[in-house]
Design a protein around this motif. Structure first.
Motif, mmCIF file in Angstrom:
data_model
loop_
_atom_site.group_PDB
_atom_site.id
_atom_site.type_symbol
_atom_site.label_atom_id
_atom_site.label_comp_id
_atom_site.label_asym_id
_atom_site.label_seq_id
_atom_site.Cartn_x
_atom_site.Cartn_y
_atom_site.Cartn_z
ATOM 1 N N THR A 53 51.816 50.707 29.918
ATOM 2 C CA THR A 53 50.755 50.619 28.913
ATOM 3 C C THR A 53 49.741 49.517 29.205
ATOM 4 O OG1 THR A 53 52.169 49.165 27.591
ATOM 5 C CG2 THR A 53 52.221 51.518 27.075
ATOM 6 N N HIS A 54 50.126 48.504 29.997
ATOM 7 C CA HIS A 54 49.232 47.380 30.254
ATOM 8 C C HIS A 54 49.275 47.009 31.727
ATOM 9 C CE1 HIS A 54 49.742 47.163 25.915
ATOM 10 N NE2 HIS A 54 48.721 46.327 25.850
ATOM 11 N N LYS A 55 48.083 46.738 32.289
ATOM 12 C CA LYS A 55 47.969 46.364 33.690
ATOM 13 C C LYS A 55 47.160 45.070 33.816
ATOM 14 C CE LYS A 55 48.025 51.195 35.283
ATOM 15 N NZ LYS A 55 47.305 52.221 36.083
ATOM 16 N N PHE A 56 47.667 44.155 34.639
ATOM 17 C CA PHE A 56 46.994 42.883 34.874
ATOM 18 C C PHE A 56 47.001 42.585 36.368
ATOM 19 C CE2 PHE A 56 48.667 42.672 30.583
ATOM 20 C CZ PHE A 56 47.636 42.078 29.850
ATOM 21 N N ASN A 57 46.018 41.800 36.800
ATOM 22 C CA ASN A 57 46.024 41.293 38.171
ATOM 23 C C ASN A 57 46.889 40.045 38.246
ATOM 24 O OD1 ASN A 57 44.286 43.301 39.139
ATOM 25 N ND2 ASN A 57 42.475 42.134 38.511
ATOM 26 N N LEU A 58 47.267 39.656 39.453
ATOM 27 C CA LEU A 58 48.142 38.506 39.640
ATOM 28 C C LEU A 58 47.555 37.242 39.008
ATOM 29 C CD1 LEU A 58 50.781 37.525 40.967
ATOM 30 C CD2 LEU A 58 49.456 37.018 43.024
ATOM 31 N N GLU A 59 46.227 37.107 39.082
ATOM 32 C CA GLU A 59 45.581 35.924 38.507
ATOM 33 C C GLU A 59 45.672 35.908 36.982
ATOM 34 O OE1 GLU A 59 43.994 36.904 42.469
ATOM 35 O OE2 GLU A 59 44.235 38.048 40.602
ATOM 36 N N GLU A 60 46.027 37.032 36.394
ATOM 37 C CA GLU A 60 46.136 37.145 34.935
ATOM 38 C C GLU A 60 47.585 37.130 34.468
ATOM 39 O OE1 GLU A 60 42.327 40.080 34.128
ATOM 40 O OE2 GLU A 60 44.160 40.950 34.990
ATOM 41 N N PRO A 102 52.817 46.780 23.744
ATOM 42 C CA PRO A 102 53.186 47.077 25.133
ATOM 43 C C PRO A 102 54.541 47.758 25.239
ATOM 44 C CG PRO A 102 53.653 44.789 24.646
ATOM 45 C CD PRO A 102 52.970 45.348 23.422
ATOM 46 N N ILE A 103 54.665 48.636 26.202
ATOM 47 C CA ILE A 103 55.975 49.181 26.572
ATOM 48 C C ILE A 103 56.377 48.550 27.898
ATOM 49 C CG2 ILE A 103 57.303 51.238 27.127
ATOM 50 C CD1 ILE A 103 55.570 52.836 25.272
ATOM 51 N N LYS A 104 55.654 48.887 28.962
ATOM 52 C CA LYS A 104 55.889 48.239 30.243
ATOM 53 C C LYS A 104 54.585 47.600 30.716
ATOM 54 C CE LYS A 104 58.896 47.730 32.247
ATOM 55 N NZ LYS A 104 59.797 46.527 32.387
ATOM 56 N N VAL A 105 54.643 46.294 30.971
ATOM 57 C CA VAL A 105 53.493 45.532 31.453
ATOM 58 C C VAL A 105 53.633 45.359 32.961
ATOM 59 C CG1 VAL A 105 52.236 43.348 31.314
ATOM 60 C CG2 VAL A 105 53.288 44.319 29.255
ATOM 61 N N MET A 106 52.594 45.755 33.699
ATOM 62 C CA MET A 106 52.612 45.662 35.145
ATOM 63 C C MET A 106 51.617 44.609 35.629
ATOM 64 S SD MET A 106 54.883 47.936 35.915
ATOM 65 C CE MET A 106 54.721 47.879 37.692
ATOM 66 N N ILE A 107 52.019 43.853 36.644
ATOM 67 C CA ILE A 107 51.148 42.878 37.290
ATOM 68 C C ILE A 107 50.887 43.358 38.709
ATOM 69 C CG2 ILE A 107 50.892 40.486 38.050
ATOM 70 C CD1 ILE A 107 52.798 39.684 35.811
ATOM 71 N N TYR A 108 49.603 43.486 39.073
ATOM 72 C CA TYR A 108 49.223 43.974 40.385
ATOM 73 C C TYR A 108 48.926 42.808 41.311
ATOM 74 C CZ TYR A 108 49.168 48.724 38.690
ATOM 75 O OH TYR A 108 49.581 49.938 38.182
ATOM 76 N N CYS A 109 49.740 42.669 42.331
ATOM 77 C CA CYS A 109 49.537 41.610 43.320
ATOM 78 C C CYS A 109 48.367 41.947 44.239
ATOM 79 C CB CYS A 109 50.807 41.421 44.139
ATOM 80 S SG CYS A 109 52.251 41.041 43.132
ATOM 81 N N ASP A 110 48.076 43.232 44.354
ATOM 82 C CA ASP A 110 46.909 43.715 45.086
ATOM 83 C C ASP A 110 45.952 44.304 44.048
ATOM 84 O OD1 ASP A 110 44.984 44.985 46.599
ATOM 85 O OD2 ASP A 110 46.409 45.964 47.962
ATOM 86 N N LYS A 111 44.878 43.551 43.745
ATOM 87 C CA LYS A 111 43.990 43.969 42.666
ATOM 88 C C LYS A 111 43.297 45.295 42.963
ATOM 89 C CE LYS A 111 41.547 40.258 42.810
ATOM 90 N NZ LYS A 111 40.519 39.230 42.476
ATOM 91 N N ASN A 112 43.209 45.700 44.230
ATOM 92 C CA ASN A 112 42.574 46.979 44.567
ATOM 93 C C ASN A 112 43.361 48.173 44.036
ATOM 94 O OD1 ASN A 112 40.424 45.805 46.052
ATOM 95 N ND2 ASN A 112 41.778 45.550 47.826
ATOM 96 N N LEU A 113 44.634 47.962 43.737
ATOM 97 C CA LEU A 113 45.468 49.035 43.219
ATOM 98 C C LEU A 113 45.362 49.183 41.701
ATOM 99 C CD1 LEU A 113 48.674 48.434 45.339
ATOM 100 C CD2 LEU A 113 46.944 50.204 45.695
ATOM 101 N N ASN A 114 44.840 48.160 41.028
ATOM 102 C CA ASN A 114 44.759 48.155 39.569
ATOM 103 C C ASN A 114 43.479 48.858 39.128
ATOM 104 O OD1 ASN A 114 45.017 47.700 36.867
ATOM 105 N ND2 ASN A 114 44.703 45.492 36.962
ATOM 106 N N ARG A 115 43.521 50.183 39.201
ATOM 107 C CA ARG A 115 42.351 50.989 38.829
ATOM 108 C C ARG A 115 42.770 52.159 37.958
ATOM 109 N NH1 ARG A 115 39.517 51.347 44.863
ATOM 110 N NH2 ARG A 115 38.993 49.149 45.048
#
Length: 318
Positions: A283-290, A305-318
């Motif tokens: 339900t929620h996506k953040f970049n590593l800096e966030e 939120p159900i599952k919060v994901m953190i993207y270490c590669d911001k190019n994937l967070n789209r």
């Protein structure tokens, strides 16, 4: 009290002969991560020095050790976070999650994988089609499908913890046949009667408690049929008070589940075949800096939120 949270630059790790270097894609926030951050410990696992957090992770292999044959550069993998000794009796029995020599990501004293690059044992990495998956932990009991005539199963809660209100609707969309929202002060016998009505006069053969609260464990014991099984997945307080005599007289078996064992290949197969779609849970996506904002969302429940994901590669967070 919320512990100090900070970012630190660290060198790219060197890998052993049986390891792979992974460029991290994304990491899910687990309840245990939040618990370590807020309380600094879970049971006997105590954070007494800075620890990198995160263990629900996936990424891309960018380097392989000389003894690695199951993976190659460019493979996208899901990372099983625990690495056992593979040699002891419990490992050879297939219950390696209970290995006394287990090294588990983000469990003191071992760092997790919320980082740009991470080194991990190759045989605990699994090729996958979807990035950002996370497995279940329910293999200690043979769960019987609820739609099978005469066999009923009941899940007190769903991991991630606290699926309430609209989240129960998500559970239905993902395949739950029935849901029931229970208030904290609802009488156990009344709730048990409601469950029995929902299941057409039956009580579940198997009940899975994923919250770890004393009240829900008690309800689980009450709502399981005579001779049935209660499976404890959620980790709550160190000690709880339970009506064990009543459970004994009805021969309700109580089983515990700890981490994972032999789950990843099964779940990955279900995802790749289309039988299991977990995207609805993210339900929620953040970049590593966030990361701090991501943990505050998971900790406070802001935005449901159900599952919060953190993207270490911001190019994937789209």
């Amino acid at each position: 009290m919320l512990n100090l949270f900070f970012q630190e630059q660290k060198p790219i790790p060197e890998i052993q002969d049986d390891e792979v270097l992974i460029k991290m894609a994304c990491v899910g926030i687990c309840g245990s991560d939040v618990h370590y951050l807020v309380h600094g410990r879970i049971a006997d696992y105590v954070v007494d020095s800075p620890m990198i957090i995160g263990h629900e992770a996936s990424g891309t292999v960018v380097k392989t050790g000389k003894d690695v044959s199951n993976l190659k550069e460019g493979d996208r993998v899901a990372i099983e976070p625990g690495v056992s000794c593979r040699k002891c009796r419990i490992c050879k029995e297939g219950r390696y999650n209970l290995c006394a020599g287990m090294r588990f990501c983000a469990t003191p004293p071992y760092d997790g994988n919320l980082c740009r690059y991470y080194a991990h044992a190759a045989d605990f990495c699994y090729k996958c089609l979807d990035l950002g998956i996370f497995p279940d932990e329910l293999k200690r009991v043979k769960v019987i499908p609820v739609h099978k005539k005469g066999d009923k199963s009941n899940i007190d809660n769903y991991r991630p913890i606290y699926l309430l209100d609209f989240k129960l609707e998500v559970a239905k969309e993902l395949g739950a046949d029935h849901t029931l929202l229970v208030a904290p002060n609802d009488d156990e016998k009344v709730v048990t009667k409601k469950i029995q009505e929902i299941l057409e006069g039956n009580l579940p053969d198997i009940t899975v408690d994923c919250s770890g609260f004393e009240s829900t464990i008690k309800l689980g014991l009450q709502a399981t049929r005579n001779g049935g099984t209660l499976v404890l997945v959620g980790m709550g307080a160190q000690e709880v008070k339970l009506p064990l005599l009543a459970a004994m007289c009805r021969e309700v078996d109580i089983k515990g589940v700890f981490r994972y064992a032999n789950d990843y290949p099964v779940v990955l197969s279900m995802i790749s075949s289309g039988k299991l779609n977990l995207k609805k849970l993210i339900t929620h996506k953040f970049n590593l800096e966030e990361t701090l904002e991501a943990f505050n969302t998971a900790r406070t429940g802001k935005g449901n939120p159900i599952k919060v994901m953190i993207y270490c590669d911001k190019n994937l967070n789209r």
